[in-house]
Enzyme design. Structure first.
Site, PDB file in Angstrom:
ATOM      1  N   LYS A   3       0.868  -1.185   0.000  1.00 19.47           N
ATOM      2  CA  LYS A   3       0.000   0.000   0.000  1.00 19.47           C
ATOM      3  C   LYS A   3       0.902   1.232   0.000  1.00 19.47           C
ATOM      4  CE  LYS A   3      -3.552   2.819   0.922  1.00 19.47           C
ATOM      5  NZ  LYS A   3      -2.787   4.097   1.003  1.00 19.47           N
ATOM      6  N   GLU A  40       9.979   1.757  10.589  1.00 17.76           N
ATOM      7  CA  GLU A  40      11.070   2.711  10.330  1.00 17.76           C
ATOM      8  C   GLU A  40      10.409   4.071  10.333  1.00 17.76           C
ATOM      9  OE1 GLU A  40      13.111   5.475   9.062  1.00 17.76           O
ATOM     10  OE2 GLU A  40      12.753   4.620   7.065  1.00 17.76           O
ATOM     11  N   CYS A  92      14.053  11.078   6.346  1.00 16.58           N
ATOM     12  CA  CYS A  92      13.991  10.876   7.789  1.00 16.58           C
ATOM     13  C   CYS A  92      15.376  10.833   8.424  1.00 16.58           C
ATOM     14  CB  CYS A  92      13.228   9.592   8.107  1.00 16.58           C
ATOM     15  SG  CYS A  92      13.854   8.126   7.262  1.00 16.58           S
ATOM     16  N   GLU A 152      10.142  16.638  13.999  1.00 20.99           N
ATOM     17  CA  GLU A 152      10.558  16.441  12.605  1.00 20.99           C
ATOM     18  C   GLU A 152       9.784  17.380  11.694  1.00 20.99           C
ATOM     19  OE1 GLU A 152      11.798  12.570  10.078  1.00 20.99           O
ATOM     20  OE2 GLU A 152       9.727  12.568  10.799  1.00 20.99           O
TER      21      GLU A 152
END
Length: 489
Positions: free
Chosen positions: A186, A262, A296, A393
């Site tokens: 997905k 992750e 990331c 972030e």
């Protein structure tokens, strides 16, 4: 082959049980982040499509030889790699247009690198020691010969983000398939074409059995939750935000399926006082501009000795000011657009927050002129590590400079984060470097510009940056179960 050969004007298709099919909910519009204009249409799956994809993967795992034939799996992965390479230019243009990936990156981690890495997992399928002889022992006085066996987990649900679509899709497909699993992928709603094009190549140019790979595109995030919750799925491999990762864990707990995560990062770039301060600061500033900071593992906190703070700020600001956001299709572009208007607005909110918290925008800090979703590379100073822009972030070309007092303080600040994904250390003294490396709690560390990204190198993080490792043998083993067989003798 042109992009239109893989994604026709009518839109992409789902791959379910070996067949390319339209979405039950019709199509949804994809956008070009460099222009802000519609790019085309992607198949929009509904819950019935996801159910069919899971059923196909379950049947393929339970009834075919895929899980038992390592040579066939290796051959299938090599066939896929070759077919992808035959269509690499079409894939390149799709990736640039849909993900806003700078053309220069498609020769590496945005496309060609991950495609080539499939060979590593094909080789691993053939060479991995699936069984290990533990020898003979006599527990409770019963002489037994023990064998440790690795086996595939079963059906893997893979949910992936938009920033490096091919790298992350293949980092899941490669090891999962090599280990003998079947997969339901997905992809993110922002980059459905990148995945759908791979689905078409699998269906039309490989002998991978029907149901082994299923690709379900949709702009409905509920389909991802459906995939996580389904008891027929044995493992979820998720890459994305920490907040969504927590939700994945919560949903997966109901069936106690294995979860690989992750997640996010807020990595620190530590410059020791014996380093070339200006060169290191400039290197950090360049890094935060690559793909508009949408990675990331990019280091977004620049930690510098207090005595050299102004020198570092000057060097970083000069580099950032000289990197102009530009069309990702141009060969020399480093900083392209961010993925969406939504993401651009999110970055702007963080820049406003930095000002509110008392920070100084040294350079950048606003949208770039012209169409598309571009923002200027930005340098922030004057905020402590406890500020939100240093803790959260942002996922944009934004670098925050934070001073430290001594090596131990640098390590303390680097670790003062909910994340622990990556980082960098620059210096000259090997002992000091070793001490800092040993002290920083993070999954990967670059020392003086070293590159850790490779097919054979495991990637992942500490703390809220995730659970498990991707790539390398460790990443391959994430997709296996361990069976111990004891035979009386």
């Amino acid at each position: 082959m042109s992009p239109s050969d893989l994604i026709p004007e009518s839109g992409s298709r789902l791959l379910i049980d070996g067949k390319l099919t339209p979405g039950g909910d019709g199509v949804f519009t994809t956008s070009n982040p460099a222009t802000g204009e519609p790019l085309g249409h992607a198949a929009d799956a509904d819950a019935a499509d996801m159910d069919a994809a899971i059923a196909a993967a379950r049947t393929a795992f339970d009834t075919t030889d895929w899980s038992r034939d390592a040579k066939a799996r290796a051959a299938g992965l090599r066939q896929l790699r070759d077919a992808l390479q035959d269509n690499i230019e079409a894939l390149r243009e799709i990736t640039i247009a849909e993900a806003g990936a700078p053309r220069m990156l498609t020769s590496g981690p945005q496309l060609e690198g991950p495609v080539a890495d499939l060979a590593y997992f094909a080789d691993l399928a053939e060479t991995y020691a699936w069984e290990t002889d533990l020898g003979i022992a006599s527990p409770m006085g019963i002489k037994s010969s023990r064998t440790l066996r690795r086996e595939p987990i079963g059906v893997v649900g893979a949910i992936t983000p938009w920033n490096f679509p091919h790298q992350i899709n293949f980092a899941k497909l490669g090891p999962a398939l090599a280990a003998g699993n079947t997969v339901v992928l997905k992809p993110a709603p922002d980059t459905p074409w990148c995945a759908a094009a791979v689905g078409r190549i699998i269906a039309e140019h490989t002998d991978i059995p029907a149901g082994v790979v299923n690709i379900v595109t949709s702009d409905d995030h509920g389909l991802g939750a459906q995939l996580v919750a389904d008891p027929r799925v044995d493992m979820i491999s998720f890459t994305g935000s920490t907040a969504t990762g927590k939700s994945v864990m919560t949903t997966a707990a109901a069936s106690l399926k294995k979860v690989f995560l992750e997640l996010g990062g807020k990595s620190a770039f530590i410059v020791l006082d014996d380093a070339d301060i200006a060169a290191a600061a400039s290197y950090a500033a360049f890094g935060v501009c690559v793909h508009a900071g949408q990675g990331c593992a990019i280091s977004t906190r620049l930690l510098v000795p207090r005595a050299h703070h102004d020198q570092a700020v000057e060097a970083a600001a000069r580099t950032l000011a000289n990197i102009k956001p530009d069309n990702p299709a141009k060969p020399g572009t480093v900083c392209g657009p961010v993925i969406s208007e939504r993401q651009l607005a999110r970055i702007e909110r963080y820049l406003d927050l930095a000002r509110t918290e008392g920070g100084t925008i040294v350079t950048g800090g606003k949208r770039a002129d012209g169409p598309g979703w571009f923002i200027e590379p930005t340098l922030i100073t004057g905020l402590p590590n406890s500020s939100r822009v240093a803790q959260e972030e942002i996922f944009g070309p934004v670098l925050t400079v934070i001073p430290f007092d001594g090596d131990a303080d640098a390590v303390r600040i680097a670790n003062d984060s909910p994340y622990g994904l990556s980082g960098s250390v620059w210096g000259r003294d090997p002992e000091r470097l070793r001490t800092v490396v040993n002290g920083v709690r993070t999954g990967t560390l670059s020392v003086n510009g070293g590159i850790w990204y490779s097919a054979d190198a495991p990637f992942g993080g500490y703390k809220q940056s995730g659970i498990g490792r991707e790539m390398g043998v460790l990443g391959f083993e994430e997709y296996t179960e361990t069976k111990l067989i004891a035979t009386g003798c």
